[in-house]
Scaffold this motif. Structure first.
Motif, short mmCIF file in Angstrom:
data_model
loop_
_atom_site.label_atom_id
_atom_site.label_comp_id
_atom_site.label_asym_id
_atom_site.label_seq_id
_atom_site.Cartn_x
_atom_site.Cartn_y
_atom_site.Cartn_z
N VAL A 307 -143.78 74.20 51.28
CA VAL A 307 -144.22 72.96 51.91
C VAL A 307 -143.74 71.75 51.12
O VAL A 307 -143.29 70.75 51.69
N ASP A 308 -143.79 71.87 49.80
CA ASP A 308 -143.34 70.77 48.95
C ASP A 308 -141.85 70.49 49.17
O ASP A 308 -141.43 69.33 49.28
N THR A 309 -141.05 71.55 49.23
CA THR A 309 -139.61 71.37 49.41
C THR A 309 -139.28 70.72 50.76
O THR A 309 -138.48 69.78 50.84
N ARG A 310 -139.92 71.22 51.81
CA ARG A 310 -139.65 70.65 53.14
C ARG A 310 -140.13 69.21 53.22
O ARG A 310 -139.52 68.36 53.87
N SER A 311 -141.25 68.89 52.55
CA SER A 311 -141.75 67.51 52.55
C SER A 311 -140.79 66.58 51.80
O SER A 311 -140.57 65.44 52.22
N GLN A 312 -140.23 67.08 50.71
CA GLN A 312 -139.26 66.27 49.98
C GLN A 312 -138.02 66.00 50.82
O GLN A 312 -137.45 64.91 50.77
N GLU A 313 -137.59 67.01 51.58
CA GLU A 313 -136.44 66.80 52.46
C GLU A 313 -136.74 65.73 53.51
O GLU A 313 -135.91 64.86 53.79
N ALA A 316 -136.72 62.32 51.90
CA ALA A 316 -135.37 61.80 51.66
C ALA A 316 -134.72 61.30 52.94
O ALA A 316 -134.00 60.30 52.93
N GLU A 317 -135.01 62.00 54.04
CA GLU A 317 -134.40 61.62 55.32
C GLU A 317 -135.21 60.56 56.06
O GLU A 317 -134.75 60.02 57.07
N LYS A 318 -136.43 60.26 55.56
CA LYS A 318 -137.33 59.31 56.23
C LYS A 318 -137.53 59.72 57.70
O LYS A 318 -137.56 58.90 58.60
N LYS A 319 -137.71 61.05 57.88
CA LYS A 319 -137.84 61.56 59.25
C LYS A 319 -138.65 62.85 59.23
O LYS A 319 -138.39 63.75 58.42
N LEU A 320 -139.65 62.93 60.12
CA LEU A 320 -140.44 64.16 60.25
C LEU A 320 -139.64 65.20 61.01
O LEU A 320 -139.01 64.88 62.02
N SER A 321 -139.69 66.43 60.51
CA SER A 321 -138.97 67.53 61.15
C SER A 321 -139.93 68.35 62.00
O SER A 321 -140.87 68.97 61.47
N THR A 322 -139.69 68.36 63.29
CA THR A 322 -140.54 69.15 64.20
C THR A 322 -140.46 70.63 63.85
O THR A 322 -141.47 71.35 63.84
N HIS A 356 -152.56 72.48 45.84
CA HIS A 356 -151.20 72.39 45.33
C HIS A 356 -150.88 70.94 44.98
O HIS A 356 -151.26 70.01 45.70
N ALA A 357 -150.19 70.75 43.86
CA ALA A 357 -149.77 69.41 43.44
C ALA A 357 -148.41 69.11 44.04
O ALA A 357 -147.40 69.69 43.62
N PHE A 358 -148.36 68.23 45.02
CA PHE A 358 -147.13 67.92 45.74
C PHE A 358 -146.38 66.77 45.09
O PHE A 358 -146.97 65.86 44.49
N GLU A 359 -145.06 66.80 45.24
CA GLU A 359 -144.20 65.77 44.68
C GLU A 359 -144.44 64.43 45.36
O GLU A 359 -144.48 63.38 44.71
N HIS A 360 -144.59 64.46 46.70
CA HIS A 360 -144.80 63.23 47.47
C HIS A 360 -146.05 63.40 48.34
O HIS A 360 -145.96 63.73 49.52
N PRO A 361 -147.25 63.20 47.76
CA PRO A 361 -148.49 63.44 48.50
C PRO A 361 -148.62 62.57 49.75
O PRO A 361 -149.23 63.00 50.73
N ASP A 362 -148.07 61.34 49.74
CA ASP A 362 -148.16 60.50 50.93
C ASP A 362 -147.41 61.12 52.11
O ASP A 362 -147.89 61.11 53.24
N MET A 363 -146.21 61.64 51.82
CA MET A 363 -145.45 62.29 52.88
C MET A 363 -146.16 63.56 53.35
O MET A 363 -146.21 63.86 54.55
N VAL A 389 -141.16 54.66 59.51
CA VAL A 389 -140.48 53.44 59.04
C VAL A 389 -140.82 53.26 57.59
O VAL A 389 -141.77 53.84 57.06
N ASP A 390 -140.03 52.46 56.89
CA ASP A 390 -140.30 52.19 55.49
C ASP A 390 -141.60 51.43 55.35
O ASP A 390 -141.88 50.47 56.09
N SER A 391 -142.40 51.84 54.38
CA SER A 391 -143.65 51.15 54.12
C SER A 391 -143.37 49.82 53.44
O SER A 391 -142.49 49.72 52.57
#
Length: 461
Positions: A307-313, A316-322, A356-363, A389-391
């Motif tokens: 989950v952490d890896t997919r969230s980081q991806e 980076a893409e600033k896009k949710l993956s369905t 789990h400690a995630f790299e980007h908890p907001d994402m 969108v960018d915060s």
């Protein structure tokens, strides 16, 4: 047999637990384990009464502590000790039934134990002080296992000669505590693997030893900490490696067999040696509350990094993956099915989020909202993820690493309003009406120092 419990504030509870009294509790527990199975209904009734006595004293101890609050006296610490000892025995008491039991048989007991601990927790100003005061009375899983292994009665019936069996030892491993050091646990693993000698994992068909783990997460990719059992034994007795459960819940085409033991045995027909018969178990795993916590720990250990890896991806893409969100949702559903619904898919996601400690908890929070939404979509409706969108940069931020947010919205709350935890603990009579929702709400609200996950109850039908 210990004296019948009184609902009054007995002077007995003001006396520190001696080693002899602690040993007497363990001996009584072992006597119930070894009680004859003839007249199974009578035996079950005895065990139910025994657990009822434990619960009654636990609840009385909590009432006494609340009566003394906010003072922390010597008597208070003694009550803490008795509470912890009896709570450990109550949570361990599933092993007394020595065989398959209804996974939901202990729903009410789990709820009462959880409510008692939650009530007591509000009267403890310092959890470190509580842990230090009660550490010596915790029940060691290794000690209990060795007591059962070496204290086997001489007049056993034939059906009890192999006790304690692998299922009993597996349950005790799941209930390890801080008194069990790594070497004691390894010794218990060795004993468990001896019980499983000649057997193989029902998934990977490999053998068992104290260092084996198997599964696709083996080797350098993942090291199993001592807090996660490497072998799990369902009530049917067909053991499997903990990490093989992770392989089973990866999305595939075996949905119809979720939650079923697929262990198969081969038997040669001696009158026709060329013919070999294969028999498949096909019974539900029948996991109980004892199994929930270690299995959830293993789940978070295995799938937290994914989950952490997919969230980081997605970050980076600033896009949710369905596709990624649906895959995560399906894994949560599959794990719930393997647990026969003891924990709902939504609860599984929330547990992963907390453990789990995630790299980007907001994402991950944004992903989590869509995961929860996908789990509640009506059948046939497709998931449409929102645009990110960018915060906007904060007053003291350069804006370079600002997390993304939903378009035209502030960061939404992860929990739907219906699951928001209550601000104050509700009355137990109200909790009993909807145990599943109450347990989830209390879990999400968080209760620092929670002693067990056994309070997680399945959703009501």
């Amino acid at each position: 047999m210990r004296e019948r419990l009184s609902r009054s504030r007995s002077p007995l509870r003001l006396i520190a637990l001696s080693e002899q009294e602690q040993e007497a509790f363990l001996v009584e527990f072992a006597q119930h384990y070894w009680s004859p199975s003839e007249g199974s209904c009578e035996r079950a009734d005895r065990l139910t009464r025994y657990r009822g006595r434990l619960l009654a004293e636990i609840e009385q101890l909590v009432m006494d502590v609340c009566h003394d609050a906010p003072r922390i006296t010597t008597a208070t610490r003694v009550r803490w000790q008795r509470f912890v000892l009896l709570d450990d025995l109550a949570r361990m008491s599933d092993v007394l039934f020595r065989g398959p039991i209804d996974p939901r048989h202990a729903d009410e007991m789990d709820l009462r134990l959880h409510h008692a601990w939650r009530t007591l927790r509000h009267q403890i100003p310092d959890l470190a002080d509580f842990a230090q005061s009660t550490r010596d009375v915790r029940i060691s899983a290794a000690k209990m296992a060795m007591m059962l292994e070496t204290g086997r009665p001489t007049d056993l019936l034939p059906d009890a000669l192999e006790l304690p069996d692998a299922r009993t030892l597996s349950c005790l491993l799941s209930l390890r505590c801080e008194k069990d050091d790594a070497e004691e646990l390894n010794e218990l693993y060795r004993l468990l693997c001896q019980k499983l000698q000649g057997c193989s994992c029902s998934h990977c068909h490999r053998g068992f030893d104290e260092s084996s783990s198997c599964g696709i997460f083996d080797g350098e990719q993942l090291t199993i900490p001592v807090t996660v059992p490497k072998v799990l034994v369902p009530p049917c007795g067909h053991a499997l490696h903990t990490l093989c459960i992770g392989e089973q819940i990866i999305p595939n085409d075996s949905a119809e067999s979720r939650g079923l033991c697929l262990s198969s045995t081969t038997r040669t027909c001696f009158h026709r040696p060329a013919r070999v018969k294969r028999r498949q178990c096909g019974q539900p795993y029948g996991w109980t509350g004892i199994d929930v916590d270690p299995m959830v720990n293993a789940f978070c250990l295995m799938f937290g990094p994914y989950v952490d890896t997919r969230s980081q991806e997605m970050y980076a893409e600033k896009k949710l993956s369905t596709t990624a969100i649906l895959s995560i949702s399906e894994v949560c559903v599959n794990f719930s099915l393997e647990l026969s619904g003891l924990v709902s898919p939504s609860s599984i996601w929330l547990l992963l989020l907390r453990r789990h400690a995630f790299e980007h908890p907001d994402m991950v929070s944004l992903v989590g909202q869509e995961v929860l939404r996908s789990l509640t979509l009506p059948e046939g409706e497709e998931l449409e993820v929102p645009t990110l969108v960018d915060s906007p940069a904060g007053p003291q931020s350069d804006g370079l690493d600002a997390p993304p947010m939903l378009m035209d919205e502030a960061l939404p709350s992860l929990l739907p309003e219906s699951l928001s935890p209550p601000s104050e603990p509700s009355d137990v009579s109200e909790e009993l009406a909807e145990p599943s929702a109450v347990m989830l709400n209390q879990l999400v609200a968080g209760c620092d120092g929670d002693r067990s996950m056994n309070g997680l109850l399945p959703q009501t039908n």
